[in-house]
Design a protein around this motif. Structure first.
Motif, PDB file in Angstrom:
ATOM      1  N   HIS A  93      -0.643   4.939  -0.634  1.00 21.37           N
ATOM      2  CA  HIS A  93      -1.735   5.792  -1.142  1.00 21.37           C
ATOM      3  C   HIS A  93      -2.221   7.029  -0.101  1.00 21.37           C
TER       4      HIS A  93
ATOM      5  N   GLY B  47       0.673  -1.261   0.002  1.00 16.99           N
ATOM      6  CA  GLY B  47      -0.015   0.105   0.162  1.00 16.99           C
ATOM      7  C   GLY B  47       0.698   1.331   0.084  1.00 16.99           C
TER       8      GLY B  47
ATOM      9  N   ASN C 226      -2.356  -5.539   1.386  1.00 21.41           N
ATOM     10  CA  ASN C 226      -3.142  -4.856   0.449  1.00 21.41           C
ATOM     11  C   ASN C 226      -3.097  -5.596  -0.846  1.00 21.41           C
TER      12      ASN C 226
ATOM     13  N   ASP D  54     -10.684   2.260   0.047  1.00 21.76           N
ATOM     14  CA  ASP D  54     -11.038   2.391  -1.338  1.00 21.76           C
ATOM     15  C   ASP D  54      -9.761   1.833  -1.889  1.00 21.76           C
ATOM     16  N   MET D  55      -9.653   0.550  -2.314  1.00 21.32           N
ATOM     17  CA  MET D  55      -8.522   0.027  -2.423  1.00 21.32           C
ATOM     18  C   MET D  55      -8.303  -0.969  -3.864  1.00 21.32           C
ATOM     19  N   ASP D  56      -9.262  -0.663  -4.845  1.00 21.94           N
ATOM     20  CA  ASP D  56      -9.589  -1.670  -5.749  1.00 21.94           C
ATOM     21  C   ASP D  56      -8.427  -1.688  -6.498  1.00 21.94           C
ATOM     22  N   LEU D  57      -7.757  -0.795  -7.022  1.00 17.35           N
ATOM     23  CA  LEU D  57      -6.680  -0.720  -7.632  1.00 17.35           C
ATOM     24  C   LEU D  57      -5.581  -1.861  -7.304  1.00 17.35           C
ATOM     25  N   TYR D  58      -5.315  -1.989  -6.224  1.00 20.32           N
ATOM     26  CA  TYR D  58      -4.248  -3.093  -5.627  1.00 20.32           C
ATOM     27  C   TYR D  58      -4.717  -4.420  -6.246  1.00 20.32           C
TER      28      TYR D  58
ATOM     29  N   THR E  91      -5.895   6.812  -7.577  1.00 15.75           N
ATOM     30  CA  THR E  91      -4.989   6.450  -6.317  1.00 15.75           C
ATOM     31  C   THR E  91      -5.810   5.725  -5.474  1.00 15.75           C
ATOM     32  N   PRO E  92      -5.512   4.701  -4.981  1.00 19.38           N
ATOM     33  CA  PRO E  92      -6.172   4.100  -3.548  1.00 19.38           C
ATOM     34  C   PRO E  92      -6.297   5.201  -2.671  1.00 19.38           C
ATOM     35  N   SER E  93      -7.143   5.158  -1.555  1.00 22.13           N
ATOM     36  CA  SER E  93      -7.351   5.672  -0.394  1.00 22.13           C
ATOM     37  C   SER E  93      -7.977   5.155   0.813  1.00 22.13           C
ATOM     38  N   TYR E  94      -7.672   5.613   2.075  1.00 29.81           N
ATOM     39  CA  TYR E  94      -8.062   5.132   3.304  1.00 29.81           C
ATOM     40  C   TYR E  94      -8.610   6.582   4.042  1.00 29.81           C
TER      41      TYR E  94
END
Length: 315
Positions: free
Chosen positions: A13, A11, A143, A111-115, A92-95
């Motif tokens: 992000h 991760g 992640n 919001d981690m769909d890109l990983y 870019t993913p975010s937390y």
């Protein structure tokens, strides 16, 4: 300290954190403040390890957006060698986390769909294979997709480098799944340890035997401000963090503990000393409003280390 070659995957992000100013009232509007910075379990650890004097590469997917630029700038500021693969049409993913006034977590949204696009194929690229082969330490977080973690752990099997993992969350730690035995170390909290072992509850002294039974050779279980336990093939130890009058923010404390522990491990320090170094790094982070404290350095770590009591060895 000898400078080591370290590769971190996982991760990197944007962390968004809202902090409630008064008493938390569920189901209502709460006054507070908003803060945004680069984050991610792997990226926090990468920046800490770079500030402790090591040569660190970060490999992670990223979107072609301003948030991705913020992550790149944070890597440069910490001295991390940034090796992203960028998807120009993705974000870019975010937390996003909501914290209580004392800094403890209320709820978070990842919001981690890109990983999911970090596939095992990425590990087979020549540049990545060469970087991994030259590393003294490979650190990953959960992640990454399960199949990618499995491929990474399998690829590093039988080498002299350290292969370590950060659990990230109870929902994601299961991605280590059947590959636990391939890890040299896993860093987790007690909620994540419960998921791995299936134990509804356990005394802190029980975690080493429960996690060994699950297939893990060595690891650390943290419990917030309570005693943390570390174990490896030779033994186990318990250490209580020093009491802190106030917490700036708990975000990144576990990642810092992993960083301090691993830096000590690379220097050949024993289990108890590694745990003390990890706790000292976490204390530095808890005094900072940032998830990766800018004050992290070998000198500051040595100073805080004097506040951490000697661990108790367990039978």
């Amino acid at each position: 300290m000898t400078k080591r070659e370290i590769t971190v995957l996982g991760g990197a992000h944007i962390d968004r954190r809202g902090r409630i100013s008064g008493t938390t009232v569920p189901g209502a509007s709460n006054p507070g403040t908003w803060f945004e910075e680069a984050g991610g379990g792997g990226f926090n650890a990468a920046r800490n390890l770079a500030r402790l004097g090591h040569r660190v590469r970060m490999i992670s997917p990223r979107g072609g957006d301003p948030a991705g630029d913020l992550v790149a700038a944070a890597a440069a500021a910490a001295g991390v060698i940034d090796c992203p693969f960028i998807f120009l049409d993705r974000k870019t993913p975010s937390y996003t986390a909501i914290l209580e006034r004392d800094g403890n977590l209320v709820i978070a949204l990842a919001d981690m769909d890109l990983y999911a696009l970090f596939s095992p194929r990425r590990l087979r690229q020549r540049a990545t294979r060469e970087v991994l082969a030259a590393s003294d330490l490979v650190l990953t977080d959960a992640n990454l997709p399960q199949e990618t973690l499995t491929a990474l752990i399998d690829a590093a099997a039988g080498t002299n480098r350290i292969l370590a993992g950060i659990a990230v969350s109870p929902a994601k730690v299961v991605r280590y799944g059947q590959s636990l035995a391939g890890l040299d170390l896993l860093f987790m909290n007690d909620a994540e340890a419960r998921v791995l072992t299936g134990a509804e509850a356990a005394d802190v002294e029980e975690w080493p035997s429960l996690l060994r039974s699950a297939g893990l050779a060595a690891g650390v279980v943290t419990r917030g401000g309570k005693a943390a336990v570390a174990f490896d093939r030779e033994g186990a130890c318990l250490a209580t963090p020093p009491a802190l009058p106030a917490l700036a923010d708990v975000t990144g404390a576990g990642d810092a503990l992993a960083s301090g522990f691993l830096a000590a491990r690379l220097d050949g320090i024993g289990l108890a000393g590694c745990l003390r170094h990890g706790i000292a790094a976490a204390v530095l982070t808890l005094h900072s409003p940032l998830a990766a404290a800018e004050e992290m350095s070998a000198d500051n770590l040595a100073r805080v280390l004097t506040l951490v009591p000697e661990p108790q060895m367990l039978s």
